[in-house]
Write an enzyme that holds these catalytic residues in place. Structure first.
Site, PDB file in Angstrom:
ATOM      1  N   THR A  41      25.927 -14.542  -8.839  1.00 26.81           N
ATOM      2  CA  THR A  41      25.254 -13.485  -8.210  1.00 26.81           C
ATOM      3  C   THR A  41      25.422 -12.329  -9.337  1.00 26.81           C
ATOM      4  OG1 THR A  41      24.814 -12.042  -6.321  1.00 26.81           O
ATOM      5  CG2 THR A  41      27.175 -12.845  -6.766  1.00 26.81           C
ATOM      6  N   GLU A  42      24.220 -11.549  -9.395  1.00 23.15           N
ATOM      7  CA  GLU A  42      24.044 -10.871 -10.529  1.00 23.15           C
ATOM      8  C   GLU A  42      25.119  -9.656 -10.553  1.00 23.15           C
ATOM      9  OE1 GLU A  42      21.715 -11.736  -8.341  1.00 23.15           O
ATOM     10  OE2 GLU A  42      19.995 -10.647  -8.802  1.00 23.15           O
ATOM     11  N   ASN A  43      25.774  -9.154  -9.350  1.00 21.11           N
ATOM     12  CA  ASN A  43      26.719  -8.001  -9.122  1.00 21.11           C
ATOM     13  C   ASN A  43      28.160  -8.666  -9.628  1.00 21.11           C
ATOM     14  OD1 ASN A  43      26.667  -9.566  -6.785  1.00 21.11           O
ATOM     15  ND2 ASN A  43      27.634  -7.900  -6.002  1.00 21.11           N
TER      16      ASN A  43
END
Lengths: 217, 230, 217, 230
Positions: A46-48
């Protein structure tokens, strides 16, 4: 979720191969994990800033510091790793994502994708979508075949601002699995209870249909 | 879901290196240098290599074994001061050496690992290190364009790993290792211990296993890893 | 180390102010720490990825994984932090180094520094020196006033390849402390037992001498 | 030698923000957002601010308090999808919004923190996000020049700190915090605990205190930090 959508998501889940690194976009794509075997060897990103996403948790079990890029409270699994946002997109841009599954407003017959902006109506910002779409080794789209008004989402060309050009390899809809081939939209599988004529009618550009019998999902 | 297992033998891992490859080697001096993988590469014998490493270690250590074996055509580095043999090979034209400012080398590798084309820097403007570099104006400022650097293979040394290839380095053995982990098509890590999934705390992992293709556990460490007695 | 060199290093140590982040180059500069009080509030940085350098250790107490950029076995102190080489030079280039002390082959009256290459004789590579010299907020040089043949190291212009242009603010030698002022070399302090005439004689360009009485070190 | 002490009160720290400043705020959604420093900034009242943050939080949370107070002239961000109020301010021209692709924003901040002028990227070529950007050719490839981004002040949230300002983040609260720590002239961190020197292991520190100017310990956390009940 309707049965047709559920089957679409289940079919999309079979696109994941052992050993892959996969980013599942917000919305329908995140539901794909519900259809994977418990010990399936895959790494979700996930990008975060997390590799190794574990199951989504209800609010009363959630950690306030552990969300995915869609804001869902997720968990870790053995071997999860956290990192900063620059490293997270380094991973994306340098080609370490084997597959991403994204939602779409429009997909064009040449693989162009529009999924972030409807001028004058919806422009919340592109977030991380553009880098996922442009740089994942394989981009699949999960979407209903038509919008709420019944208009095709698979079109000859996108009318909305693009997320990325020529990026989409395959589309999973509630009616069919369709590949973006050099010649355009190409039917791969059909959904249960949907006729070929209905699929062609709901698709906004020429649909190439192979001579062979197609699987049903 | 379960994270994939990337454990691999030293020989199977090093077999990915081909003649003519660019190979990055972690390490700054002794700490972080993958001495065992370097030894395996010498045995493997791939030729005409371009080596990217901060330094050339010292005579009869690490990179110097590659130099002695005649496998190295080109060396991209920052400083050879501790290896007179490497300097002699350079001065006699037996290897081609490209010097980079140390932070620029680190940043070029990171840029390769971040999927960028390069970056803009003012380091070296007005010195011979700027010669031949593309210049770009940004507002009233002048920058050099420093191109990103990637490799076919990166060989890393970690203190601990897990079976997915998550890595943790110790002390100043970190140096170039996490950058090179991002910047090669095939990333091979030797680790002093390869632990079960979950043994490394998720907040304390320095390189996510996503960047690592193969991980191999070291047995007893050779004396190259030890404190140098001067 | 000769008494004169020892006094030079001791004088240079007084250049460190409480709260500073300092990088001490290989050679004489690293000796500066021996002249700091035990509880002096300063943070020492080394390029290979450490802030908070502790005392140098003999081989039998050394850690094989803990060296400074010069290869010396060092130690940590409470609050030390390790990081990678990109972060280490990010710190340098973004202006977080308050002071660096470097060696020199030549220093010019305009502050140019040459300390990494003697064409045809010595070209081991520039290492991290160029970024320290160009980006530290203040650059001081520690060097003998003349080379082994007695030739001045402080010159009208550098003849060797430059490390960085106009970077040097102050030079500590075995004979004097000299600032690089807009008008050129300017005497600040003199070493014990060295006459003004000797300093002028050993300096390769005009030396500006203030009217006031100068401190002795 | 002993590392300097940078502990500071919330009020003394936030007093460094001036009218017209560019202020970076850590956080992706709730995790890592410095809610207490944001509240102090609203009280402090510096006006005409340019805010750099991944998102605008949600209505009545974090960044939204700054927007409500009318202190923000410009917002550099990636996504406002969870804050309809921010979108309304943008659509009615009350704030100027610059959207960046998320990884490009992260990288621009890091470039600022690394003392670079910018970097070369192919992200967005062929889309409206490339409009107006400088183009550069490198060999047979085309890149956009993405300028580095720095701020006057960065406000960060850490899980643990020590008195020198070394920081450790937890889970996905890391996000933009370590990047912004590098990229501002004045870096202020709030931490859930400020510990004595030596309490954080040197290998597990995520941001060296060299990047941090002031650190302040939080008392009881406000409910903004808690799990959002939807």
């Amino acid at each position: 979720m309707s049965n047709a959508k559920e089957r679409m998501v289940a079919r999309a889940a079979r696109e994941l191969r052992p050993g892959m690194v996969v980013n599942l976009g917000i919305g329908l794509p995140t539901k794909v994990v519900n259809h994977l075997p418990a010990d399936f060897p895959v790494c979700l990103h996930t990008e975060n800033g997390l590799t190794g996403i574990g199951p989504t948790l209800p609010a009363d079990q959630a950690s306030r510091n552990l969300i995915d890029a869609g804001g869902a409270y997720v968990s870790t699994i053995p071997g999860s790793a956290f990192f900063d946002s620059a490293t997270s997109f380094a991973l994306v841009r340098s080609g370490r994502l084997d597959l991403t599954m994204l939602g779409a407003f429009e997909v064009a017959a040449n693989g162009d994708l529009a999924n972030w902006k409807i001028p004058g109506k919806f422009s919340p910002g592109v977030g991380g979508g553009i880098e996922l779409a442009q740089k994942a080794r394989r981009v699949a789209v999960l979407t209903t075949h038509t919008d709420r008004a019944g208009n095709p989402k698979l079109k000859k060309a996108c009318s909305l601002p693009l997320t990325a050009k020529g990026c989409v390899a395959r589309v999973f809809t509630d009616m069919a699995v369709i590949d973006i081939a050099p010649e355009g939209f190409t039917l791969v599988e059909t959904a249960q209870g949907v006729s070929l004529a209905e699929i062609i009618e709901a698709t906004g550009d020429v649909l190439h249909v192979p001579d062979t019998e197609l699987p049903n999902f | 879901m379960k994270l994939p297992d990337k454990q691999c033998s030293l020989q199977d891992a090093i077999a990915h290196v081909k003649d003519g490859d660019t190979v990055m080697l972690g390490g700054f001096g002794v700490p972080g240098t993958p001495f065992t993988l370097i030894h395996a590469l010498v045995q493997h014998g791939a030729r005409n290599l371009t080596i990217v490493k901060n330094d050339a270690n010292e005579p009869d250590m690490g990179v110097d074994h590659l130099l002695q074996s005649g496998l190295v055509a080109r060396l991209i580095t920052t400083h050879l001061g501790l290896n007179a043999h490497a300097i002699e090979l350079m001065n006699t034209g037996q290897i081609d050496v490209e010097f980079n400012a140390q932070g620029i080398l680190a940043e070029r590798i990171r840029a390769g690992g971040a999927g960028l084309g390069g970056f803009l820097s003012d380091i070296g403007i007005g010195t011979e290190l700027a010669e031949g570099k593309q210049i770009i104006e940004q507002g009233d400022k002048t920058f050099l364009v420093e191109p990103a650097l990637r490799a076919d293979v990166a060989l890393l040394h970690a203190d601990r790993a897990d079976s997915f290839g998550n890595l943790a380095y110790v002390a100043t053995a970190r140096n170039f290792n996490p950058l090179m982990a991002m910047a090669a098509d095939c990333v091979i890590a030797e680790a002093e211990a390869v632990l079960p999934l979950g043994a490394l705390a998720a907040d304390d992992i320095h390189t996510t296993g996503v960047f690592v293709d193969h991980v191999t556990e070291l047995g007893a460490l050779s004396k190259e890893y030890a404190v140098v007695q001067r």
